[in-house]
Design an enzyme around this catalytic site. Structure first.
Site, PDB file in Angstrom:
ATOM      1  N   ASP A 114      -2.554 -11.955  -2.303  1.00 12.98           N
ATOM      2  CA  ASP A 114      -3.765 -11.725  -1.332  1.00 12.98           C
ATOM      3  C   ASP A 114      -4.992 -11.440  -2.586  1.00 12.98           C
ATOM      4  O   ASP A 114      -4.994 -11.034  -3.752  1.00 12.98           O
ATOM      5  CB  ASP A 114      -3.724  -9.925  -1.013  1.00 12.98           C
ATOM      6  CG  ASP A 114      -4.826  -9.497  -0.232  1.00 12.98           C
ATOM      7  OD1 ASP A 114      -5.240 -10.401   0.490  1.00 12.98           O
ATOM      8  OD2 ASP A 114      -5.127  -8.385  -0.348  1.00 12.98           O
TER       9      ASP A 114
ATOM     10  N   HIS B 143      -9.668  -8.210   7.216  1.00 16.09           N
ATOM     11  CA  HIS B 143      -9.781  -7.509   6.348  1.00 16.09           C
ATOM     12  C   HIS B 143     -10.277  -6.257   6.107  1.00 16.09           C
ATOM     13  O   HIS B 143     -11.074  -5.944   7.388  1.00 16.09           O
ATOM     14  CB  HIS B 143     -10.194  -8.322   4.929  1.00 16.09           C
ATOM     15  CG  HIS B 143      -9.503  -9.559   4.568  1.00 16.09           C
ATOM     16  ND1 HIS B 143      -9.375  -9.682   2.977  1.00 16.09           N
ATOM     17  CD2 HIS B 143      -8.800 -10.486   5.190  1.00 16.09           C
ATOM     18  CE1 HIS B 143      -8.345 -10.875   3.128  1.00 16.09           C
ATOM     19  NE2 HIS B 143      -8.089 -11.290   4.245  1.00 16.09           N
TER      20      HIS B 143
END
Length: 278
Positions: free
Chosen positions: A83, A205
């Site tokens: 990530d 996100h």
């Protein structure tokens, strides 16, 4: 159960109109808790390792191999994902270690440079069968590098996906990283327009700052992959504090990490059912 590719988990969820929970691993207890929660909910899940976590551990390999081992032992489909990697070398290392997907974040660069850097990473990863997520329109809460209030333009998103060949796109629609309260205001109309503009799955996100109701609404509007970290860290830390308050003489970390791990597992199970109701 063997590892499940991220693209398979996301593709199935998108086809079903549901969401996929992607939760950040900071240490072994997080990986164990996330998988335990997924098994309880009987849902697939994505374990994510950020570049910040790699920096904390001093290397990717230990935390990646531990996460891969936990994922392989799971009773539900689990993928392992890199990530917010800004370093292409870290992406290549992740590919070599067996991670099935990466999120390459060149969003701090000017648009043209973001496109060029992302396209290069995509070409490398696709040669190795690895799925790539990228970011366009900075998501808030990154200490000045990302500005709250920025939104992803649908036309620019379409051009970016076509120019880079990315498999998923993280977009800015009102959430911010590292939020401690769940009161982010999402632009659901923008999510729908982005969903119509690009063929790739959309990624939210900063989802720790989004309420359960708005997470469900974001999925309905067109989001698929939903990233959560801070919300789980709050549960983890709250459980540690509670245990130490009740047992001030405790010195064995296993005694306070056990309830912390259980607390995260409960939150994961709950969030997965919010994102993908029965």
């Amino acid at each position: 159960m063997p590892l499940t590719p991220t693209d398979e988990i996301v593709r199935r969820a998108r086809a079903a109109g549901t969401g996929v929970g992607a939760f950040n691993v900071l240490q072994l207890e997080h990986a164990q808790a996330i998988v335990a929660g997924a098994e309880t909910a009987d849902r697939p899940v994505v374990l994510q390792i950020s570049e910040n976590t790699v920096r904390y551990h001093g290397a990717l390999e230990p935390v990646a191999l531990a996460s891969l081992a936990v994922a392989r032992a799971a009773k539900t489909p689990v993928a392992v994902h890199l990530d917010h990697a800004e370093n292409p070398d870290l992406v290549r290392e992740a590919v070599g270690l067996g991670l099935g997907s990466v999120m390459f974040d060149a969003s701090k660069l000017p648009y043209a440079e973001n496109v060029a850097a992302t396209r290069e990473v995509v070409e490398y990863c696709h040669q190795h069968g690895v799925w790539v997520e990228a970011e366009l329109g900075e998501v808030g809460g990154k200490g000045g590098a990302h500005t709250p209030g920025v939104r992803t333009d649908p036309d620019e998103a379409r051009a970016f996906v076509e120019a880079t060949g990315v498999d998923a796109l993280a977009v800015a629609v009102g959430s911010s990283h590292q939020m401690l309260t769940r009161d982010a205001v999402l632009d659901f109309d923008l999510i729908a327009r982005l969903r119509a503009a690009v063929a790739t799955p959309l990624v939210l996100h900063g989802s720790s700052g989004v309420s359960d109701a708005d997470l469900a609404a974001a999925i309905a509007a067109g989001m698929t992959k939903v990233n959560v970290s801070t919300h789980l860290n709050k549960a983890f830390t709250r459980a540690v504090r509670a245990h130490l308050a009740e047992h001030p003489a405790a010195v064995d970390p296993r005694h306070y990490l056990t309830p912390a791990r259980s607390a995260v597992a409960r939150e994961v199970a709950h969030l997965l059912t919010v994102l993908a109701p029965s």
